[in-house]
Design an enzyme around this catalytic site. Structure first.
Site, PDB file in Angstrom:
ATOM      1  N   CYS A 170       0.800  -1.236   0.000  1.00  0.00           N
ATOM      2  CA  CYS A 170       0.000   0.000   0.000  1.00  0.00           C
ATOM      3  C   CYS A 170       0.833   1.288   0.000  1.00  0.00           C
ATOM      4  CB  CYS A 170      -0.973  -0.005   1.175  1.00  0.00           C
ATOM      5  SG  CYS A 170      -2.166  -1.344   1.036  1.00  0.00           S
TER       6      CYS A 170
ATOM      7  N   HIS B  86      -3.202   6.683   3.940  1.00  0.00           N
ATOM      8  CA  HIS B  86      -3.682   5.600   3.087  1.00  0.00           C
ATOM      9  C   HIS B  86      -5.117   5.261   3.486  1.00  0.00           C
ATOM     10  CE1 HIS B  86      -4.253   1.949   1.016  1.00  0.00           C
ATOM     11  NE2 HIS B  86      -4.078   1.168   2.062  1.00  0.00           N
TER      12      HIS B  86
ATOM     13  N   ASN C 246     -10.399   0.448  -0.477  1.00  0.00           N
ATOM     14  CA  ASN C 246      -8.931   0.403  -0.411  1.00  0.00           C
ATOM     15  C   ASN C 246      -8.387  -0.069  -1.748  1.00  0.00           C
ATOM     16  OD1 ASN C 246      -6.241  -0.143   0.093  1.00  0.00           O
ATOM     17  ND2 ASN C 246      -6.622  -1.512   1.835  1.00  0.00           N
TER      18      ASN C 246
HETATM   19  O1  UT7 Z   1      -4.191  -1.564   3.075  1.00  0.00           O
HETATM   20  C1  UT7 Z   1      -3.465  -2.033   4.169  1.00  0.00           C
HETATM   21  C2  UT7 Z   1      -3.944  -3.336   4.537  1.00  0.00           C
HETATM   22  N1  UT7 Z   1      -5.275  -3.444   5.019  1.00  0.00           N
HETATM   23  C3  UT7 Z   1      -5.758  -2.826   6.103  1.00  0.00           C
HETATM   24  O2  UT7 Z   1      -5.188  -1.918   6.644  1.00  0.00           O
HETATM   25  C4  UT7 Z   1      -7.015  -3.356   6.679  1.00  0.00           C
HETATM   26  C5  UT7 Z   1      -6.826  -3.591   8.150  1.00  0.00           C
HETATM   27  N2  UT7 Z   1      -7.906  -4.246   8.837  1.00  0.00           N
HETATM   28  C6  UT7 Z   1      -9.191  -3.810   8.879  1.00  0.00           C
HETATM   29  O3  UT7 Z   1      -9.574  -2.863   8.236  1.00  0.00           O
HETATM   30  C7  UT7 Z   1     -10.122  -4.509   9.847  1.00  0.00           C
HETATM   31  O4  UT7 Z   1      -9.377  -5.371  10.650  1.00  0.00           O
HETATM   32  C8  UT7 Z   1     -11.268  -5.315   9.162  1.00  0.00           C
HETATM   33  C9  UT7 Z   1     -12.266  -4.363   8.542  1.00  0.00           C
HETATM   34  C10 UT7 Z   1     -10.687  -6.239   8.114  1.00  0.00           C
HETATM   35  C11 UT7 Z   1     -12.015  -6.126  10.206  1.00  0.00           C
HETATM   36  O5  UT7 Z   1     -12.468  -5.290  11.261  1.00  0.00           O
HETATM   37  P1  UT7 Z   1     -12.152  -5.684  12.776  1.00  0.00           P
HETATM   38  O6  UT7 Z   1     -12.846  -4.689  13.612  1.00  0.00           O
HETATM   39  O7  UT7 Z   1     -10.658  -5.785  12.934  1.00  0.00           O
HETATM   40  O8  UT7 Z   1     -12.861  -7.080  12.933  1.00  0.00           O
HETATM   41  P2  UT7 Z   1     -12.228  -8.501  13.245  1.00  0.00           P
HETATM   42  O9  UT7 Z   1     -11.295  -8.950  12.145  1.00  0.00           O
HETATM   43  O10 UT7 Z   1     -11.690  -8.531  14.626  1.00  0.00           O
HETATM   44  O11 UT7 Z   1     -13.531  -9.385  13.171  1.00  0.00           O
HETATM   45  C12 UT7 Z   1     -14.637  -9.167  14.042  1.00  0.00           C
HETATM   46  C13 UT7 Z   1     -15.766 -10.052  13.592  1.00  0.00           C
HETATM   47  C14 UT7 Z   1     -15.362 -11.488  13.295  1.00  0.00           C
HETATM   48  O12 UT7 Z   1     -16.391 -12.358  13.730  1.00  0.00           O
HETATM   49  P3  UT7 Z   1     -16.241 -13.129  15.147  1.00  0.00           P
HETATM   50  O13 UT7 Z   1     -15.006 -13.973  15.002  1.00  0.00           O
HETATM   51  O14 UT7 Z   1     -16.114 -12.073  16.172  1.00  0.00           O
HETATM   52  O15 UT7 Z   1     -17.515 -13.904  15.204  1.00  0.00           O
HETATM   53  C15 UT7 Z   1     -15.297 -11.533  11.792  1.00  0.00           C
HETATM   54  O16 UT7 Z   1     -15.536 -12.825  11.280  1.00  0.00           O
HETATM   55  O17 UT7 Z   1     -16.317  -9.548  12.371  1.00  0.00           O
HETATM   56  C16 UT7 Z   1     -16.426 -10.620  11.428  1.00  0.00           C
HETATM   57  N3  UT7 Z   1     -16.355 -10.077  10.088  1.00  0.00           N
HETATM   58  C17 UT7 Z   1     -17.445  -9.658   9.428  1.00  0.00           C
HETATM   59  N4  UT7 Z   1     -18.733  -9.611   9.754  1.00  0.00           N
HETATM   60  C18 UT7 Z   1     -19.601  -9.115   8.855  1.00  0.00           C
HETATM   61  C19 UT7 Z   1     -15.250  -9.901   9.308  1.00  0.00           C
HETATM   62  N5  UT7 Z   1     -15.620  -9.380   8.123  1.00  0.00           N
HETATM   63  C20 UT7 Z   1     -16.964  -9.226   8.177  1.00  0.00           C
HETATM   64  C21 UT7 Z   1     -17.917  -8.728   7.266  1.00  0.00           C
HETATM   65  N6  UT7 Z   1     -19.203  -8.692   7.662  1.00  0.00           N
HETATM   66  N7  UT7 Z   1     -17.580  -8.287   6.043  1.00  0.00           N
END
Ligand code: UT7
Length: 326
Positions: A113, A253, A283
């Site tokens: 990125c 970013h 993104n």
């Molecule tokens: O470009 C540079 C690289 N990328 C980034 O910088 C992205 C960095 N990460 C993020 O933006 C966030 O971590 C995410 C948006 C990917 C996820 O958000 P989070 O608040 O960190 O959630 P999490 O990964 O801790 O997941 C929380 C819950 C999980 O369910 P359980 O295990 O708590 O039951 C996930 O399975 O949210 C679930 N989840 C979703 N639920 C509904 C993950 N994606 C989704 C989704 N819809 N699309």
């Protein structure tokens, strides 16, 4: 050493829009979840027959036009990307042909990125040492073609697009004040595409196993992004003996509005100084910063003389910042 400034900016995002309702039909997610956890409402994706340089070409042409130069004036092309049209040759060589900038040096910089920040940093040195006078720098990606549309943890996040700038010797007004680059390869396996390289070349089995898709430990990436983007923003300001109050604009970013807000909060940057496009484009990795920059220049928010801080984090891990007077 010559001072280096940005002479023109340009960007291009594809016409096809995927809204959150599209993903709610594909995977177990909702519009409410996506907006509240990422800030993304829509993203742009290319058509199946389009590739990276189809976006880079109009972005570059717009930047050249603003700079008041033509393709024949370009003496170097540096392209920050990890999703070129094909594995080889580089996207910059294909773009060179399409622009008609024949014979000038052209190469890609792969840095996830922060690819645009890395590319800008490299390109700037060619102008600073006097060996080049008109350098085209592009950041852009087609992430949609490496996205697993069954994986709700990644598919809702990514889009496609490209942004470009033209660099040249400063005429006194603008100046790239500093670039800071860092990487920590020990953490590469938190964000990667395993297949298609020399360790795991494409095979029927690798495709069936989905190894050509981008995989990410989202929460780990999130934590590191906030920490390292904050650190490298401060490094840029301290290096130039400036403070947050000196800043006119912050262009982080655009991966997730919560990352952007957390970094801005930690730095003490008010929300009205943060350029945001993640809501409409998602993104698109190295394309987000030059696109956000171009849109804010064209709509009149960023003006000549403004102090702008760019800041990115991504796969590698890599991270970097640019402090510039536009
Ligand atoms: O470009 C540079 C690289 N990328 C980034 O910088 C992205 C960095 N990460 C993020 O933006 C966030 O971590 C995410 C948006 C990917 C996820 O958000 P989070 O608040 O960190 O959630 P999490 O990964 O801790 O997941 C929380 C819950 C999980 O369910 P359980 O295990 O708590 O039951 C996930 O399975 O949210 C679930 N989840 C979703 N639920 C509904 C993950 N994606 C989704 C989704 N819809 N699309």
């Amino acid at each position: 050493m010559h001072k280096v400034s940005i002479k023109g900016t340009g960007s291009y995002v594809p016409e096809r829009v995927l809204d959150n309702a599209y993903f709610a039909k594909l995977v177990d997610t909702t519009d409410e979840w996506i907006i509240s956890r990422t800030g993304i409402k829509e993203r742009r994706v290319v058509e199946p027959n389009q590739a990276l340089t189809d976006m880079a070409l109009p972005a570059a042409e717009r930047a050249l036009e603003m700079a008041g130069v033509t393709a024949g004036d370009i003496d170097l092309i540096v392209f920050g990307t990890v999703t070129p049209d094909m594995l080889t040759p580089s996207a910059s060589c294909i773009l060179q042909k399409r622009l008609g900038a024949n014979g000038v040096a052209a190469f890609d910089v792969g840095a996830g990125c922060p690819g645009f920040i890395y590319a800008l940093s490299v390109a700037q040195k060619f102008v600073a040492d006097g060996s080049r006078k008109c350098v085209l720098v592009i950041g852009g990606e087609v992430i949609s073609k490496w996205t697993d549309y069954q994986d709700r943890g990644t598919c809702v996040l990514f889009g496609d697009g490209a942004g470009a700038v033209v660099l040249g010797p400063s005429d006194g007004e603008g100046e790239i004040l500093s670039t800071h680059l860092r990487a920590d390869g020990r953490l590469w396996d938190l964000l990667y595409v395993a297949g298609g390289g020399s360790r795991q070349p494409p095979t029927h089995e690798s495709l069936d196993a989905g190894l050509h898709y981008l995989r990410m430990a989202g929460h780990e990436v999130f934590k590191h992004a906030v920490r390292y983007m904050t650190e490298i923003a401060l490094e840029a300001l301290e290096h130039n003996r400036m403070t947050i109050d000196d800043l006119d604009w912050f262009i982080p970013h655009q991966a997730n509005i919560r990352i952007m807000e957390a970094v801005a909060d930690r730095l003490g940057i008010p929300a009205e100084k943060v350029i945001v496009i993640v809501d409409k484009y998602g993104n698109f990795s190295s394309g987000t910063i030059p696109t956000a920059f171009d849109e804010a220049v064209r709509d009149g928010r960023i003006k000549r003389g403004d102090l702008v801080l760019m800041d990115a984090f991504g796969a590698g891990f890599t991270w970097g910042s640019v402090l510039l007077r536009f």
